[in-house]
Design a protein around this motif. Structure first.
Motif, mmCIF file in Angstrom:
data_model
loop_
_atom_site.group_PDB
_atom_site.id
_atom_site.type_symbol
_atom_site.label_atom_id
_atom_site.label_comp_id
_atom_site.label_asym_id
_atom_site.label_seq_id
_atom_site.Cartn_x
_atom_site.Cartn_y
_atom_site.Cartn_z
ATOM 1 N N UNK A 120 0.787 -1.216 0.000
ATOM 2 C CA UNK A 120 0.000 0.000 0.000
ATOM 3 C C UNK A 120 0.819 1.265 0.000
ATOM 4 N N UNK A 121 2.113 1.157 0.271
ATOM 5 C CA UNK A 121 2.985 2.318 0.423
ATOM 6 C C UNK A 121 4.251 2.057 -0.380
ATOM 7 N N UNK A 122 4.304 2.562 -1.610
ATOM 8 C CA UNK A 122 5.369 2.175 -2.545
ATOM 9 C C UNK A 122 6.057 3.405 -3.116
ATOM 10 N N UNK A 123 7.382 3.360 -3.092
ATOM 11 C CA UNK A 123 8.181 4.457 -3.654
ATOM 12 C C UNK A 123 9.008 3.962 -4.828
ATOM 13 N N UNK A 124 9.043 4.775 -5.860
ATOM 14 C CA UNK A 124 9.930 4.518 -7.005
ATOM 15 C C UNK A 124 11.163 5.404 -6.930
ATOM 16 N N UNK A 125 11.301 6.175 -5.864
ATOM 17 C CA UNK A 125 12.445 7.081 -5.725
ATOM 18 C C UNK A 125 13.041 7.001 -4.322
ATOM 19 N N UNK A 176 9.354 4.796 -14.492
ATOM 20 C CA UNK A 176 8.878 4.690 -13.112
ATOM 21 C C UNK A 176 7.356 4.701 -13.044
ATOM 22 N N UNK A 177 6.733 5.560 -13.845
ATOM 23 C CA UNK A 177 5.276 5.580 -13.870
ATOM 24 C C UNK A 177 4.711 4.292 -14.471
ATOM 25 N N UNK A 178 5.435 3.693 -15.379
ATOM 26 C CA UNK A 178 5.000 2.395 -15.920
ATOM 27 C C UNK A 178 4.991 1.347 -14.822
ATOM 28 N N UNK A 179 6.020 1.345 -13.980
ATOM 29 C CA UNK A 179 6.062 0.387 -12.879
ATOM 30 C C UNK A 179 4.919 0.631 -11.901
ATOM 31 N N UNK A 180 4.599 1.902 -11.651
ATOM 32 C CA UNK A 180 3.442 2.204 -10.802
ATOM 33 C C UNK A 180 2.167 1.649 -11.435
ATOM 34 N N UNK A 181 2.015 1.857 -12.739
ATOM 35 C CA UNK A 181 0.826 1.354 -13.431
ATOM 36 C C UNK A 181 0.758 -0.170 -13.353
ATOM 37 N N UNK A 182 1.879 -0.839 -13.525
ATOM 38 C CA UNK A 182 1.906 -2.309 -13.428
ATOM 39 C C UNK A 182 1.545 -2.764 -12.020
ATOM 40 N N UNK A 220 -6.244 0.792 -0.566
ATOM 41 C CA UNK A 220 -5.664 2.132 -0.657
ATOM 42 C C UNK A 220 -4.165 1.991 -0.914
ATOM 43 N N UNK A 221 -3.668 2.759 -1.870
ATOM 44 C CA UNK A 221 -2.235 2.777 -2.159
ATOM 45 C C UNK A 221 -1.760 4.214 -2.319
ATOM 46 N N UNK A 222 -0.555 4.485 -1.850
ATOM 47 C CA UNK A 222 0.114 5.755 -2.131
ATOM 48 C C UNK A 222 1.436 5.442 -2.814
ATOM 49 N N UNK A 223 1.699 6.159 -3.898
ATOM 50 C CA UNK A 223 2.920 5.983 -4.674
ATOM 51 C C UNK A 223 3.680 7.306 -4.719
ATOM 52 N N UNK A 224 4.997 7.199 -4.737
ATOM 53 C CA UNK A 224 5.847 8.388 -4.790
ATOM 54 C C UNK A 224 6.906 8.211 -5.870
ATOM 55 N N UNK A 225 7.068 9.254 -6.664
ATOM 56 C CA UNK A 225 8.138 9.278 -7.663
ATOM 57 C C UNK A 225 8.637 10.713 -7.778
ATOM 58 N N UNK A 226 9.933 10.881 -7.876
ATOM 59 C CA UNK A 226 10.487 12.224 -7.988
ATOM 60 C C UNK A 226 11.163 12.414 -9.346
ATOM 61 N N UNK A 227 11.225 13.676 -9.742
ATOM 62 C CA UNK A 227 11.906 14.071 -10.975
ATOM 63 C C UNK A 227 12.756 15.283 -10.630
ATOM 64 N N UNK A 228 14.051 15.194 -10.843
ATOM 65 C CA UNK A 228 14.958 16.261 -10.440
ATOM 66 C C UNK A 228 15.260 17.242 -11.560
ATOM 67 N N UNK A 229 16.062 18.249 -11.222
ATOM 68 C CA UNK A 229 16.534 19.206 -12.214
ATOM 69 C C UNK A 229 15.835 20.542 -12.212
#
Length: 442
Positions: free
Chosen positions: A179-184, A276-282, A294-303
């Motif tokens: 339910x609590x997943x981070x890609x970053x 990363x968004x593809x992995x969230x979708x999968x 219920x799930x919360x996902x986090x992904x960041x984009x730098x720069x």
């Protein structure tokens, strides 16, 4: 027999991957009593560095356009893409050219902008700032402090927990594996005393390096792990060993589950954010296997800390962002999860109106976007701030005062996620200083 051999023999022996995954996941699933059968997910896209989001939405005509061009100087966006929001804006409104893939999503009413958002303790005017008559957030232009404020949903304290983690706790979902997943990696938004995110790599598969390599080596290390992790007598060592073993088991279970996920072929491009968004979708495609409501996902984009070379670098960043979000929007429609998943942006602050010659410096108010089938799209929520250097919203140096508190923004998402109105002020304490606790964008 060690666990690796057990898994190998189960698969070779004919136990289906789905059945094996379900057996493993049953041990990790927690209570779902506080929510009904309806599935919902929040996807946070964090734009790290302080996005110049005022340049995402710009006036197109009249005095507002003249003030904008005079204030932004060499950073002014020419020929923005026209938008026709339901709520008319003085001077009209145009979209940054690099956000073209979002134009149609906005017109299809699946995307909204929340304008003039920033850290606020109470409603604040220019005169309030001059007279110091209302409390202001601490360390307004500090990356670390403001990033923490946005992720905690309040000013930093001695004990902190992220508001993403707090939502899961309030809905009794914090113990629900998956339910609590981070890609970053680790982040404040998903972390509390009793909860931390489960990290996935960009392609979804997490590898335990020590168990990689030849079969003989991996079996040896696996046996060693089992002896070390289960053969401890010291209570601290036992607790640590139990935690590590659970992490290994969860990683294995998630890897197997993802192998049965929908590959969503032909939708996503190869940028880091898209992968990363593809992995969230999968992962969303297997939420029923994970047992998550219920799930919360986090992904960041730098720069986005564009002190220099802004015209080129910011346009490139927005192009990557809009392409990735457009792909994710298509993926949610394909998975029939469009109404159940809401994506939103965060960033520690906006940027100055003034150019430092080649870029901008740390500012205050900014604009954010919210996307999904549940969103009341096709409109702007809040007022499009007049970009007027030295105007009534300028504190100094083109740092504009927000109209909308970030906690109002967060509370609106929390309410959609299932948190009762009566609990919002407890999660976001500064809401008590505002007449309106939530907005209408969802």
């Amino acid at each position: 027999m060690d666990r690796r051999k057990f898994l190998d023999l189960c698969l070779k022996g004919g136990i289906s991957m789905a059945a094996l995954t379900q057996l493993q996941l049953q041990a990790f699933q927690g209570s779902t009593s506080a929510v009904g059968d309806e599935y919902k997910a929040l996807v946070c896209v964090y734009l790290s560095g302080g996005n110049d989001s005022l340049n995402m939405l710009v006036p197109v005509e009249g005095e507002a356009r003249s003030l904008y061009e005079a204030s932004r100087q060499n950073l002014a966006i020419s020929n923005p893409l026209p938008l026709s929001p339901d709520t008319a804006q003085e001077g009209g409104v145009g979209l940054h050219n690099s956000l073209a893939p979002l134009q149609s999503i906005f017109e299809e009413r699946q995307l909204a902008f929340v304008t003039g958002v920033g850290s606020l303790i109470a409603p604040t005017t220019q005169q309030d700032v001059i007279n110091k008559s209302v409390p202001l957030p601490l360390h307004l232009f500090s990356h670390n402090k403001q990033r923490a404020t946005w992720m905690y949903g309040q000013e930093q304290r001695s004990l902190n927990s992220g508001w993403g983690a707090r939502l899961l706790e309030r809905l009794e979902q914090s113990e629900q594996f998956g339910g609590n997943i981070s890609l970053s990696g680790m982040n404040h938004w998903q972390t509390s005393r009793d909860s931390m995110p489960f990290s996935l790599s960009s392609n979804g598969i997490s590898r335990i390096d020590a168990l990689s390599g030849s079969q003989e080596r991996s079996e040896h290390v696996s046996n060693l792990f089992n002896r070390v992790l289960t053969g401890q007598t010291n209570p601290v060592s036992q607790a640590y060993g139990s935690r590590v073993k659970a992490s290994i088991d969860k990683t294995s279970a998630m890897n197997i589950a993802l192998q049965s996920s929908d590959p969503i072929d032909g939708v996503f491009s190869n940028s880091t954010l898209s992968r990363r968004l593809k992995t969230i979708a999968r992962t969303i495609s297997i939420q029923s296997q994970l047992g998550c409501k219920r799930q919360v996902f986090y992904v960041s984009m730098g720069g986005f800390d564009t002190h220099g070379n802004q015209n080129r670098s910011h346009a490139s960043l927005l192009s990557q962002l809009s392409q990735s979000l457009s792909e994710f929007n298509r993926a949610m429609a394909y998975l029939n999860q469009h109404n159940n998943v809401t994506l939103f942006t965060m960033s520690e602050f906006g940027r100055t109106l003034t150019s430092n010659g080649d870029g901008t410096d740390h500012g205050w108010a900014g604009n954010h976007l919210v996307m999904g089938g549940a969103v009341n799209g096709g409109d702007l929520y809040g007022s499009l701030l007049t970009q007027h250097l030295g105007g009534p919203k300028d504190t100094r140096g083109g740092r504009l005062i927000p109209d909308v508190a970030n906690e109002q923004y967060f509370a609106t998402l929390a309410k959609w996620f299932g948190v009762p109105d009566s609990e919002l002020v407890d999660i976001f304490p500064n809401l008590a200083n505002f007449n309106q606790h939530t907005l209408d964008f969802i």
